[in-house]
Design a protein around this motif. Structure first.
Motif, PDB file in Angstrom:
ATOM      1  N   ILE A 165      10.564  13.386   2.546  1.00 49.21           N
ATOM      2  CA  ILE A 165      11.393  12.561   3.321  1.00 49.21           C
ATOM      3  C   ILE A 165      12.251  13.156   4.577  1.00 49.21           C
ATOM      4  O   ILE A 165      12.144  12.777   5.585  1.00 49.21           O
ATOM      5  CB  ILE A 165      12.702  11.997   2.441  1.00 49.21           C
ATOM      6  N   LEU A 166      12.724  14.364   4.404  1.00 50.91           N
ATOM      7  CA  LEU A 166      13.252  14.995   5.447  1.00 50.91           C
ATOM      8  C   LEU A 166      12.215  15.586   6.657  1.00 50.91           C
ATOM      9  O   LEU A 166      12.630  15.779   7.637  1.00 50.91           O
ATOM     10  CB  LEU A 166      14.046  16.277   5.048  1.00 50.91           C
ATOM     11  N   LEU A 224       4.789   6.292   7.861  1.00 47.53           N
ATOM     12  CA  LEU A 224       5.439   6.923   7.055  1.00 47.53           C
ATOM     13  C   LEU A 224       6.868   6.662   7.049  1.00 47.53           C
ATOM     14  O   LEU A 224       7.438   6.459   6.014  1.00 47.53           O
ATOM     15  CB  LEU A 224       5.120   8.403   6.925  1.00 47.53           C
ATOM     16  N   LEU A 225       7.393   6.513   8.380  1.00 45.98           N
ATOM     17  CA  LEU A 225       8.763   6.425   8.649  1.00 45.98           C
ATOM     18  C   LEU A 225       9.286   5.005   8.414  1.00 45.98           C
ATOM     19  O   LEU A 225      10.419   4.631   8.008  1.00 45.98           O
ATOM     20  CB  LEU A 225       9.207   6.821  10.104  1.00 45.98           C
ATOM     21  N   TYR A 226       8.411   4.049   8.737  1.00 48.41           N
ATOM     22  CA  TYR A 226       8.888   2.567   8.626  1.00 48.41           C
ATOM     23  C   TYR A 226       9.402   2.136   7.156  1.00 48.41           C
ATOM     24  O   TYR A 226      10.335   1.490   7.092  1.00 48.41           O
ATOM     25  CB  TYR A 226       7.786   1.538   9.207  1.00 48.41           C
ATOM     26  N   ASN A 227       8.909   2.702   6.026  1.00 45.66           N
ATOM     27  CA  ASN A 227       9.246   2.195   4.603  1.00 45.66           C
ATOM     28  C   ASN A 227       9.949   3.581   4.038  1.00 45.66           C
ATOM     29  O   ASN A 227       9.809   3.516   2.654  1.00 45.66           O
ATOM     30  CB  ASN A 227       8.056   1.676   3.958  1.00 45.66           C
ATOM     31  N   ARG A 228      10.427   4.419   4.705  1.00 39.79           N
ATOM     32  CA  ARG A 228      10.976   5.634   4.160  1.00 39.79           C
ATOM     33  C   ARG A 228      12.097   5.348   3.363  1.00 39.79           C
ATOM     34  O   ARG A 228      12.291   5.935   2.298  1.00 39.79           O
ATOM     35  CB  ARG A 228      11.508   6.549   5.391  1.00 39.79           C
ATOM     36  N   VAL A 257      14.876   5.420  -2.321  1.00 41.84           N
ATOM     37  CA  VAL A 257      15.244   5.028  -3.516  1.00 41.84           C
ATOM     38  C   VAL A 257      14.549   5.519  -4.647  1.00 41.84           C
ATOM     39  O   VAL A 257      15.174   5.521  -5.563  1.00 41.84           O
ATOM     40  CB  VAL A 257      15.051   3.484  -3.306  1.00 41.84           C
ATOM     41  N   MET A 258      13.120   5.551  -4.510  1.00 41.76           N
ATOM     42  CA  MET A 258      12.585   6.067  -5.726  1.00 41.76           C
ATOM     43  C   MET A 258      12.834   7.524  -5.991  1.00 41.76           C
ATOM     44  O   MET A 258      12.860   8.067  -7.041  1.00 41.76           O
ATOM     45  CB  MET A 258      10.930   6.060  -5.299  1.00 41.76           C
ATOM     46  N   LEU A 289       0.861  -1.136   0.122  1.00 40.18           N
ATOM     47  CA  LEU A 289      -0.003  -0.052   0.043  1.00 40.18           C
ATOM     48  C   LEU A 289       0.976   1.204   0.014  1.00 40.18           C
ATOM     49  O   LEU A 289       0.671   2.008  -0.615  1.00 40.18           O
ATOM     50  CB  LEU A 289      -0.968  -0.127   1.224  1.00 40.18           C
ATOM     51  N   TYR A 290       1.838   1.153   0.748  1.00 40.55           N
ATOM     52  CA  TYR A 290       2.654   2.495   0.888  1.00 40.55           C
ATOM     53  C   TYR A 290       3.484   2.577  -0.466  1.00 40.55           C
ATOM     54  O   TYR A 290       3.556   3.924  -0.920  1.00 40.55           O
ATOM     55  CB  TYR A 290       3.858   1.842   1.806  1.00 40.55           C
ATOM     56  N   ASP A 291       3.952   1.556  -1.010  1.00 40.85           N
ATOM     57  CA  ASP A 291       4.745   1.938  -2.285  1.00 40.85           C
ATOM     58  C   ASP A 291       3.645   2.253  -3.420  1.00 40.85           C
ATOM     59  O   ASP A 291       3.834   3.033  -4.542  1.00 40.85           O
ATOM     60  CB  ASP A 291       5.502   0.600  -2.792  1.00 40.85           C
TER      61      ASP A 291
END
Length: 355
Positions: free
Chosen positions: A67-68, A83-87, A92-93, A16-18
């Motif tokens: 991101i920051l 949002l942090l878990y798969n930052r 990479v994107m 879902l995140y991606d």
């Protein structure tokens, strides 16, 4: 792949995140390239290649800004933690989007150069001694290289191989990349024809990132002072510092020896903490050397079990052991050294609730 080079198990949250991230990027690029030009009041439309260059460049800049902001937002409000878990996926994107921007730049501005396009990029402007006209491309190249390094080392293999301190220090270069990108934009795109919207977006990004980090830093300084005051107050009342919550393995215990020689086992399980005596009621076995199995403390000697919250053996057994009160101040675990009567219920401490 994981550290052991086995396939990563993709769960629903990761997918879902991606998916949301991909849709947001695609939507931004579509609006920038296909929709926004219709609202421009210009006599000559911007060339398609230049438009795509700007679209991918601005997208990478905004993605890095987000991101920051995720880190300080997650420290201020736990609802941002997902949002942090798969930052790392986000990073990479972002590197990929920045690479596409660089490819468009090379393809449009240097593809027809009589010299190699990479050589032309580095040699077309060497005015390093002046501010106006400074070769802003150098900052873009530096930022892109940093993003590539961070993307390439984002996998847990590198975290394990380099060690957490070195890996973390390496990935702090994300701030250097952001500074380089701001300089790249300020000395490049912002020096051209005036675009108040783009200028405002860049300025707002810098203010947001800096302001959010500054405000969060002040908040954490105040929180740390409050935690130190709370710890000192509890210690004055006789409570004992039992260590850091991160020092206790999941479903295991940390054994603390009190002044009188009494040993207490502090268990971490299901995101919670509970404390009981280290002595099994059966044959004085060391409970702290056992594990949490099927939701119960399990003695390593003969398998006697006790409920974590009240120290009572599950029915039909009747054994009971003393329990202890805990406090969690930040990440520090404090223990009340006064044992409660065997079988006394004590609400578990939820990790993170007081942090």
């Amino acid at each position: 792949m994981s550290v052991q080079f086995t396939p990563v198990i993709w769960n629903r949250n990761k997918i879902l995140y991606d998916a949301v991230l991909l849709i947001a990027v695609a939507l931004y690029l579509y609006v920038f390239i296909r929709v926004a030009p219709a609202f421009e009041d210009v006599t000559k439309p911007v060339d398609g290649a230049i438009l795509r260059t700007r679209a991918f460049g601005s997208c990478a800049f905004l993605m890095l800004t987000v991101i920051l902001c995720i880190g300080p937002l997650a420290r201020r409000d736990r609802r941002f933690l997902p949002l942090l878990y798969n930052r790392r996926h986000f990073g990479v994107m972002t590197a990929g989007i920045a690479a596409v921007h660089a490819n468009y730049v090379l393809g449009w501005y240097f593809n027809f150069s009589p010299t190699d396009k990479y050589v032309a990029l580095l040699s077309s402007n060497t005015s390093y001694t002046q501010l106006l006209g400074f070769p802003f491309e150098a900052f873009g190249i530096a930022a892109l290289l940093i993003l590539f390094v961070l993307a390439a080392t984002s996998h847990d293999f590198w975290l394990s191989f380099l060690g957490a301190p070195l890996w973390k220090a390496l990935h702090m270069l994300i701030y250097a990349a952001y500074v380089f990108i701001v300089l790249h934009v300020a000395l490049g795109a912002l020096q051209g024809p005036g675009d108040p919207i783009f200028t405002a977006v860049v300025a707002a990004s810098v203010v947001l990132v800096c302001g959010l980090h500054f405000a969060t830093g002040r908040m954490e300084v105040g929180r740390d002072r409050g935690e130190e005051t709370a710890k000192a107050s509890l210690q004055d009342a006789g409570w004992v510092v039992a260590g850091e919550v991160g020092d206790i393995d999941n479903n295991c215990a940390r054994v603390v020896t009190l002044e009188g020689g009494e040993r207490v086992a502090i268990f971490k399980y299901d995101g919670k903490l509970s404390a009981v005596t280290n002595v099994c009621a059966h044959q004085n076995g060391p409970l702290g050397e056992g594990k949490v199995l099927w939701g119960c403390i399990t003695c390593p000697w003969h398998g006697y079990q006790y409920n974590l919250a009240d120290g009572r053996a599950p029915a039909p057994f009747t054994e009971k052991i003393p329990t202890y009160r805990l406090k969690l101040i930040g990440t520090t675990v404090l223990l009340d050294p006064n044992a409660l009567p065997p079988g006394t219920h004590v609400d578990p401490i939820v990790i993170g609730a007081d942090a």
